[in-house]
Write an enzyme that holds these catalytic residues in place. Sequence first.
Site, PDB file in Angstrom:
ATOM      1  N   ILE A 199       0.870  -1.187   0.000  1.00 19.99           N
ATOM      2  CA  ILE A 199       0.000   0.000   0.000  1.00 19.99           C
ATOM      3  C   ILE A 199       0.904   1.234   0.000  1.00 19.99           C
ATOM      4  O   ILE A 199       1.754   1.373   0.872  1.00 19.99           O
ATOM      5  CB  ILE A 199      -0.916   0.030   1.246  1.00 19.99           C
ATOM      6  CG1 ILE A 199      -1.795  -1.226   1.302  1.00 19.99           C
ATOM      7  CG2 ILE A 199      -1.771   1.297   1.262  1.00 19.99           C
ATOM      8  CD1 ILE A 199      -2.805  -1.354   0.182  1.00 19.99           C
ATOM      9  N   HIS A 200       0.709   2.127  -0.998  1.00 21.34           N
ATOM     10  CA  HIS A 200       1.605   3.281  -1.049  1.00 21.34           C
ATOM     11  C   HIS A 200       0.983   4.534  -1.647  1.00 21.34           C
ATOM     12  O   HIS A 200       1.556   5.615  -1.522  1.00 21.34           O
ATOM     13  CB  HIS A 200       2.855   2.940  -1.867  1.00 21.34           C
ATOM     14  CG  HIS A 200       2.590   2.878  -3.347  1.00 21.34           C
ATOM     15  ND1 HIS A 200       2.021   1.787  -3.952  1.00 21.34           N
ATOM     16  CD2 HIS A 200       2.787   3.788  -4.335  1.00 21.34           C
ATOM     17  CE1 HIS A 200       1.885   2.019  -5.245  1.00 21.34           C
ATOM     18  NE2 HIS A 200       2.344   3.222  -5.512  1.00 21.34           N
ATOM     19  N   ARG A 201      -0.159   4.456  -2.309  1.00 23.76           N
ATOM     20  CA  ARG A 201      -0.704   5.638  -2.992  1.00 23.76           C
ATOM     21  C   ARG A 201      -1.085   6.714  -1.990  1.00 23.76           C
ATOM     22  O   ARG A 201      -1.512   6.424  -0.875  1.00 23.76           O
ATOM     23  CB  ARG A 201      -1.899   5.257  -3.865  1.00 23.76           C
ATOM     24  CG  ARG A 201      -1.494   4.461  -5.096  1.00 23.76           C
ATOM     25  CD  ARG A 201      -2.630   4.262  -6.075  1.00 23.76           C
ATOM     26  NE  ARG A 201      -2.148   3.540  -7.236  1.00 23.76           N
ATOM     27  CZ  ARG A 201      -1.726   4.101  -8.362  1.00 23.76           C
ATOM     28  NH1 ARG A 201      -1.730   5.422  -8.467  1.00 23.76           N
ATOM     29  NH2 ARG A 201      -1.307   3.378  -9.367  1.00 23.76           N
TER      30      ARG A 201
END
Length: 350
Positions: A199-201
């Site tokens: 998860i990075h956005r």
Amino acid sequence: MKVLSVVGNRPQFIKSGPLSVALREAGVEEVVLHTGQHYDRELSDVFFEELGLAEPVHRLEAHTRDVDSMLPGIVDALERERPDAAVVFGDTNSTLAGTRAARQAGASLAHVEAGMRSGDMTMPEEHTRIEVDSIADLLLCPDERSRGILEAEGVSGTIAVVGDVMADACFTFAPVARERSDVLDRLALQAGTYVVATIHRDANVVEPRLGRIVAGLDAIEEPVIFPAHPRTRDALPSQGLSLECVRLVEPLSYLDFAALASQARVIVTDSGGLQKEAYWYGVACVTARPSTEWVDTVEQGANTLVDDDPERLVAAVAAARPLPADRPALYGDGRAAPKIAEALCTLLDQ
């Protein structure tokens, strides 16, 4: 003939590898510029070492995702190198900075992965895709759907359907990764018995979305391995969040991550690139976004969109099954890079 390739993050490093080889074989000189958008070593330099990529001639060392901060350095490199074309990849801030720099410097522009649309205008990436495609002289599409989108938008550049260059890398490196990497032994895992999460956005690393996604991951009833992007790793404690059941690990090298992801039972992600990789690996994907530009993976039943709903996330992971061996090929045959090189040569010969 010379091109300047603008890269700055993990997916772009992966995509640039096969293309660099194809350009070299086509007799095209390539100059690589690294914007510094990803400056964690495991997300940056290790890719150049491990994939045998050409060392960047230009390193901005920007250590930022700010487009305006990258722009002067890219313009300067374009003016010094005077390439026949600049090449940008995907939909990141580095992509946008490279595009605006090419326009400012008067350089021709080729966009790898053109025509992808999620239809979600709340995503900065969607605005980037549209702007880049409106400027590019050569639009390199992964499939006919993306070609149709560009034609409907009335873009002025030349459109070529070439497939997805990330498939070239995936088909080449995944078997090598599984053979060489000992990541499963190091993490005491057995193939097919765990979930990989990334998860990075931007929208997903702030509250309340991050907390809801973390709650879903923590409720999964099997091992969850989370190689955390620096942005996510920093966001968790700063927002008072902790992972009780999930194993948070440092970012992995490309081969280690490919070995880990390709042998997972399920992948949970918000990454566009990993949605495709999961399909090519034959691993079910659960996407923590309300929409995706890789619509075909959803239509094939290989990818489930759960947004930030923890209950839907847990249910989708529980219901996920391995993809059938006879699933349709999506986004090309793994020979996109030579087709891109050929399309570039054709454009530049005109």
